[in-house]
Design an enzyme around this catalytic site. Structure first.
Site, PDB file in Angstrom:
ATOM      1  CE1 TYR A  38      15.758 -48.578 -34.429  1.00 33.86           C
ATOM      2  CE2 TYR A  38      13.817 -48.275 -35.144  1.00 33.86           C
ATOM      3  CZ  TYR A  38      14.820 -47.903 -34.306  1.00 33.86           C
ATOM      4  OH  TYR A  38      14.849 -47.120 -33.331  1.00 33.86           O
ATOM      5  CD  GLU A 116      26.088 -20.583 -30.879  1.00 32.72           C
ATOM      6  OE1 GLU A 116      24.954 -20.824 -30.654  1.00 32.72           O
ATOM      7  OE2 GLU A 116      26.951 -21.049 -30.137  1.00 32.72           O
ATOM      8  CE  LYS A 118      18.082 -15.278 -34.516  1.00 38.33           C
ATOM      9  NZ  LYS A 118      16.620 -16.035 -34.755  1.00 38.33           N
ATOM     10  CE  LYS A 318      17.120 -12.376 -37.198  1.00 32.86           C
ATOM     11  NZ  LYS A 318      15.859 -11.511 -37.539  1.00 32.86           N
TER      12      LYS A 318
HETATM   13  S1  IVH Z   1      21.119 -18.202 -27.914  1.00 34.67           S
HETATM   14  C1  IVH Z   1      20.265 -16.001 -24.631  1.00 34.67           C
HETATM   15  N1  IVH Z   1      21.818 -19.163 -30.542  1.00 34.67           N
HETATM   16  O1  IVH Z   1      16.832 -17.477 -32.055  1.00 34.67           O
HETATM   17  C2  IVH Z   1      20.383 -16.144 -26.078  1.00 34.67           C
HETATM   18  N2  IVH Z   1      19.476 -18.482 -30.307  1.00 34.67           N
HETATM   19  O2  IVH Z   1      15.925 -14.459 -30.272  1.00 34.67           O
HETATM   20  C3  IVH Z   1      19.116 -17.053 -26.381  1.00 34.67           C
HETATM   21  N3  IVH Z   1      18.280 -19.243 -32.287  1.00 34.67           N
HETATM   22  O3  IVH Z   1      13.867 -18.231 -30.733  1.00 34.67           O
HETATM   23  C4  IVH Z   1      19.409 -17.665 -27.675  1.00 34.67           C
HETATM   24  N4  IVH Z   1      19.737 -19.939 -33.185  1.00 34.67           N
HETATM   25  O4  IVH Z   1      15.536 -20.205 -30.629  1.00 34.67           O
HETATM   26  C5  IVH Z   1      20.752 -18.445 -29.781  1.00 34.67           C
HETATM   27  N5  IVH Z   1      22.529 -20.420 -32.202  1.00 34.67           N
HETATM   28  C6  IVH Z   1      21.666 -19.602 -31.598  1.00 34.67           C
HETATM   29  C7  IVH Z   1      20.333 -19.567 -31.969  1.00 34.67           C
HETATM   30  C8  IVH Z   1      19.435 -19.069 -31.490  1.00 34.67           C
HETATM   31  C9  IVH Z   1      18.657 -19.810 -33.267  1.00 34.67           C
HETATM   32  C10 IVH Z   1      16.987 -18.596 -31.928  1.00 34.67           C
HETATM   33  C11 IVH Z   1      16.330 -18.990 -30.594  1.00 34.67           C
HETATM   34  C12 IVH Z   1      15.284 -17.877 -30.305  1.00 34.67           C
HETATM   35  C13 IVH Z   1      15.854 -16.710 -31.002  1.00 34.67           C
HETATM   36  C14 IVH Z   1      16.596 -15.519 -30.063  1.00 34.67           C
END
Ligand code: IVH
Length: 675
Positions: A38, A116, A118, A318
């Protein structure tokens, strides 16, 4: 002058090949070619792009290796703001969220949601124009982030282009998601860092964020980062109708999305989803700290709108934190192989989410001062996923006044040697070169899996050998005698035999392993491999000056200085002399000295080994093939001519049968060698 058609063709072919092997390696986890093959393809493409700059493109896989370092990151204004999420901590709050939305919409019907995970990493915004990655930027304050495009391009799961995918990419779209480091990769990285005498990261989130924000993107390229897409910023109107559409389209475009994304018809399904993800949380390959619920139809999202920088249509639910309070009963100091002193909190044992925790590393004095941790303090401790416990903070209200501040000792707890903290360094180090902790650590490292991989030579045995004065460095291992080993604890005839033959078998490591085993400060497995490839022998590395060393990819001035100093030390010279005397010779070096054997059967043919051989190790077998002008590969591909199947041969054998590749039994292989 126009570039030769042939060269254009080759560049295109190389790009397609590299992207294909990237996919096999990173997404399918089923590589077809070895790392070295590679690397050769990539090196050829880099060379061609350097010679014909007009052929360079923004989505060429050469960007995966990083670019020269920046002075600082430029600021980038997100095309649409990166919002944050409102939080819920209980099921009641999740139900209340649904009620609130329905009141707001004046609707009696159920709202459909997407659920989904977090992800616990760091948010990133990716701007694609006509499906080609143009900018990658951190979240920053939500409006302006840092332009980390070169870094983002090194992350294998971020497509550099989806221009040729279906559905056709829009002219402009922002793709949002999280950069994470998977738990296993995080642990491996920390092990390597500790082995190289570098401070470990506290958790995968810090490791991901820290790796992404390197001014030198070639460092980012070496960090095992991953990306999960979870949404979009700006996009052309009418492209999607639901969040579910967004997720499925992202997947079609080649983005990684969580396999746990679900469409949920009612808030009750959402609650069930929340519980089910919580129950599998610790088994996921990446860390999560909850789930995110998002209203599925985009027209409803639009009606719901945004308040105080969080969308009304989404909620972070959470999980109960894996946190507990306990008392720090003591702070002890451990001394590592490089002499670094690490303070460790000894805590009253406490059960955190099913695991008993009684120790946590406090990293260094700065960290202790920053958190103002004292012996006797009641502290909040957390365990994220199955990762190392961490002291989050001191509960100051529980202080009695009897707590004792901690200071690093000025003498090494192992040997009494002088302890020094160099200017600009976070770590305190024991300066005594013969400190037994360093000696033992160096020998354990030498024998470890990344080193000479001497089976049965673990920490307990090394401690005994050093304490009894039987060995002073790793070189002495090769001169151990039966009668010295037999009186040791838990050693009997059989275990002594096994150990002696394991030591004997370790005499022909690859050069990279041997370099790594030596434990040169700041030289981990990766640098060891590049040094081995560049110099080809230990002798050449020993003799190299700073200038030659810094010509090696990823050896900077600091690493070069460490290497030079390491080989200049009398104890290193001693060690190497002992290794030579014992006949420890790295594979490549030995081969040069060995006579080549003419063999029409082996010459030019590629062999793949699978299963265990009984008459020689796999490494020896490979050497025998190479001595006869043959090649070896680690994976079965169309290029393989023979697969040698030893005992317990597995998937490679099946693949070889499917591909009609000639299979040799061990016996047949041996006969061919003897011809
Ligand atoms: S949506 C409008 N989806 O959580 C909504 N955020 O406070 C914007 N995060 O730092 C975020 N997993 O990076 C969304 N499945 C997910 C997420 C996610 C992690 C993080 C995001 C941001 C914080 C939101």
């Amino acid at each position: 002058m126009a570039v030769d058609e042939k060269i254009i063709k080759r560049v295109e072919e190389l790009r397609a090949l590299i992207e294909y092997h990237n996919r096999r390696y990173y997404q399918l986890d089923d590589p077809e070619i070895s790392d070295a093959e590679y690397d050769r393809l990539l090196a050829e493409l880099i060379r061609l792009e350097e010679s014909y700059p007009e052929l360079a493109t923004p989505d060429s896989p050469t960007h995966r290796v990083g670019a020269p370092p920046l002075e600082k990151f430029a600021s980038f204004s997100h095309l649409s703001p990166m919002l944050s999420l409102a939080n819920a901590f209980t099921e009641e709050e999740i139900i209340e969220f649904d009620h609130r939305l329905r009141r707001f919409l004046g609707s009696g019907e159920s709202i459909t949601y997407c659920g989904e995970p977090k992800f616990d990493g760091t948010a990133i915004n990716l701007v694609y124009r006509h499906g080609i990655l143009e900018v990658g930027a951190t979240r920053g304050d939500g409006f302006n982030g840092e332009n980390v495009t070169a870094n983002v391009k090194t992350i294998p799961s971020i497509p550099l282009s989806f221009a040729h995918k279906y559905p056709k990419p829009p002219d402009l779209i922002e793709i949002r998601g999280e950069v994470v480091m998977k738990t296993e990769a995080f642990k491996r990285l920390n092990r390597k860092r500790e082995e190289a005498g570098e401070p470990p990261f506290a958790n995968p989130r810090n490791a991901a964020a820290g790796s992404l924000r390197q001014l030198d993107s070639r460092i980012t390229a070496k960090r095992p980062l991953d990306f999960f897409a979870y949404g979009v910023g700006v996009f052309p109107e009418g492209l999607f109708n639901t969040h579910w559409d967004i997720i499925t389209t992202l997947k079609e475009w080649g983005f990684q999305v969580s396999e746990h994304c679900r469409r949920l018809a009612t808030i009750n399904e959402a609650l069930e989803y929340y519980r089910s993800i919580n129950s599998v949380r610790d088994t996921l390959p990446y860390e999560i700290d909850g789930i995110v619920l998002k209203v599925d139809p985009l027209f409803l999202q639009e009606r719901l709108g945004t308040i105080s920088r969080s969308p009304r249509w989404a909620l972070a639910c959470k999980f109960p934190a894996h946190q507990e309070t306990t008392v720090i009963e003591d702070i002890i100091v451990q001394v590592g192989r490089t002499g670094i002193l690490t303070p460790v909190a000894i805590m009253r044992p406490v059960n955190i989410g099913g695991v008993t925790v009684s120790r946590a590393t406090l990293h260094n004095q700065d960290e202790i001062d920053r958190k103002d941790i004292r012996i006797g303090d009641t502290v909040l401790v957390q365990r994220a996923g199955d990762v190392i416990p961490e002291v989050v903070k001191v509960i100051e209200g529980r202080r009695t006044g009897k707590e004792k501040p901690f200071h690093m000792p000025s003498n090494c707890p192992e040997c009494g040697g002088e302890v020094i903290r160099e200017e600009g360094e976070a770590a305190h180090r024991c300066m005594n070169p013969t400190c037994p902790a360093k000696v033992k650590g160096a020998i354990i490292h030498f024998a470890s899996r990344g080193g000479l991989d001497i089976e049965g030579l673990g920490e307990k045995l090394v401690n005994q050998l050093v304490e009894k004065g039987l060995i002073k460095d790793a070189g002495d291992l090769f001169f151990l005698r039966r009668e010295e080993l037999l009186p040791l604890e838990r050693m009997a005839d059989k275990s002594v035999d096994n150990l002696l033959s394991a030591i004997n078998r370790a005499k022909h490591p690859s050069l990279a392993r041997l370099i790594n085993a030596l434990g040169i400060p700041l030289v981990g497995e990766t640098t060891a491999r590049t040094l081995a490839e560049h110099f080809g022998s230990l002798e050449a590395i020993e003799k190299a000056d700073i200038e030659e060393l810094t010509q090696v990819p990823d050896v900077g001035a600091e690493v070069a200085k460490e290497i030079k100093e390491f080989f200049a030390q009398p104890k290193t010279k001693d060690l190497i002399a002992k290794l030579r005397k014992a006949g420890v010779i790295a594979e490549g070096e030995e081969r040069k000295k060995e006579e080549l054997i003419a063999s029409p059967f082996f010459a030019g043919k590629t062999f793949v080994f699978t299963g265990a051989l009984s008459f020689m190790t796999r490494e020896e077998a490979k050497r025998e093939v190479e001595k006869r002008g043959g090649k070896t590969a680690d994976y079965v591909s169309r290029r393989a001519d023979y697969v040698v199947a030893g005992e317990g041969a597995g998937s490679k054998l099946i693949k070889a049968q499917q591909m009609n590749i000639t299979i040799l039994t061990e016996e047949e292989f041996r006969r061919r060698l003897e011809e």
